[in-house]
Enzyme design. Structure first.
Site, PDB file in Angstrom:
ATOM      1  N   LEU A  73       0.859  -1.173   0.000  1.00  0.00           N
ATOM      2  CA  LEU A  73       0.000   0.000   0.000  1.00  0.00           C
ATOM      3  C   LEU A  73       0.898   1.227   0.000  1.00  0.00           C
ATOM      4  O   LEU A  73       1.531   1.549   0.997  1.00  0.00           O
ATOM      5  CB  LEU A  73      -0.920  -0.022   1.222  1.00  0.00           C
ATOM      6  N   ALA A 140       2.426  -1.420   4.436  1.00  0.00           N
ATOM      7  CA  ALA A 140       1.673  -0.162   4.342  1.00  0.00           C
ATOM      8  C   ALA A 140       2.622   1.015   4.519  1.00  0.00           C
ATOM      9  O   ALA A 140       3.249   1.158   5.571  1.00  0.00           O
ATOM     10  CB  ALA A 140       0.570  -0.127   5.400  1.00  0.00           C
ATOM     11  N   ASP A 141       2.714   1.853   3.497  1.00  0.00           N
ATOM     12  CA  ASP A 141       3.633   2.994   3.521  1.00  0.00           C
ATOM     13  C   ASP A 141       2.989   4.132   2.730  1.00  0.00           C
ATOM     14  O   ASP A 141       3.436   4.500   1.649  1.00  0.00           O
ATOM     15  CB  ASP A 141       4.974   2.586   2.906  1.00  0.00           C
ATOM     16  N   VAL A 142       1.906   4.679   3.282  1.00  0.00           N
ATOM     17  CA  VAL A 142       1.128   5.707   2.608  1.00  0.00           C
ATOM     18  C   VAL A 142       1.099   6.962   3.476  1.00  0.00           C
ATOM     19  O   VAL A 142       0.760   6.888   4.661  1.00  0.00           O
ATOM     20  CB  VAL A 142      -0.317   5.241   2.339  1.00  0.00           C
TER      21      VAL A 142
END
Length: 254
Positions: A73, A140-142
């Protein structure tokens, strides 16, 4: 200088800059701020310390399992997908990135060596339409500026991540914060409201709220990650103390 790993909203000036020190190294910039670094010749060369923490977390989890499917993400320059393809070439990988211009630039100028499914869209909307138990690993890296978008930091969203994660799977979530680490404490409490097992990995000065930086929230089947000098993996009692008194964020109270 902004913390490495921040992603701005779509529409910023996006560019790829070659690394003069490495023949096939590239830095992805958005509005002049470094977002990602990738070495096309060596995906295991990781310039940003927080990406190295993500990589070590994945490697530790994979000591007892080989992922068949990975969801990313946030795409950036596809640094982690390229690394995962090196380690687990048979794994099916999906990348969700909201910025179409960024995706087009990366695929045109520095395409991955192995096929990766790219979904241009919102991370939460994509997760909510994903079947149960679909992925072994979720990264997840948003970010929107220097913070996780509010709708990606709630208990309801964390439960959706748990739903699409297979039993025994691992969630790896990048968080950037500044002293006194209030956002991280909320994020830990929020993830802990959805997952039975949670860990927090980072450099000690950041974990203690002495300086800004990135930390990694782990959930699901949290592995024992080998930490370097000046690093800690907080679990169980230490993590309870870290987030003590902090209320999880919900959709009703973002």
């Amino acid at each position: 200088m902004a913390t490495h790993g921040n992603r701005r909203t779509p529409g910023g000036v996006t560019e790829l800059v070659p690394d003069p020190a490495r023949a096939r190294g590239w830095t992805l910039l958005v509005d002049g701020v470094p977002q990602s670094y990738v070495d096309l010749a060596d995906p295991e060369h990781l310039e940003f310390p927080y990406v190295a923490l993500i990589a070590r977390s994945l490697r530790a989890w994979a000591r007892t399992a080989v992922p068949g499917s990975v969801l990313h993400l946030g795409g950036g320059a596809l640094t982690v997908p390229r690394l995962a393809a090196r380690w687990w070439p048979a794994a099916a990988q999906t990348v969700v990135e909201i910025d179409r211009e960024l995706v087009d630039l990366v695929l045109r100028e520095i395409p991955p060596a192995q096929p990766v499914e790219i979904v241009v869209g919102d991370a939460r909307q994509t997760v909510e339409t994903t079947p149960d138990a679909r992925y072994d690993v979720i990264v997840a890296d948003v970010f929107n500026g220097a913070a996780t978008p509010p709708h990606l930091g709630t208990v309801e969203y964390a439960r959706e991540l748990r739903r699409v994660l297979r039993p025994g799977g691992l969630l790896v979530m990048n968080v950037t914060d500044v002293p006194p680490m209030a956002a991280t404490r909320i994020q830990v409490a929020t993830v802990a409201a959805a997952f039975a097992e949670v860990g927090l990995l980072g450099e000690v000065p950041v974990l203690r709220g002495r300086r800004a930086g990135n930390v990694i929230v782990l959930a699901g089947s949290v592995p024992v990650v080998r930490t370097g000098r000046g690093e800690r993996l907080l679990r169980e009692g230490e993590l309870v103390v870290f987030s003590s008194g902090t209320r999880p964020r919900t959709d009703a109270n973002p």
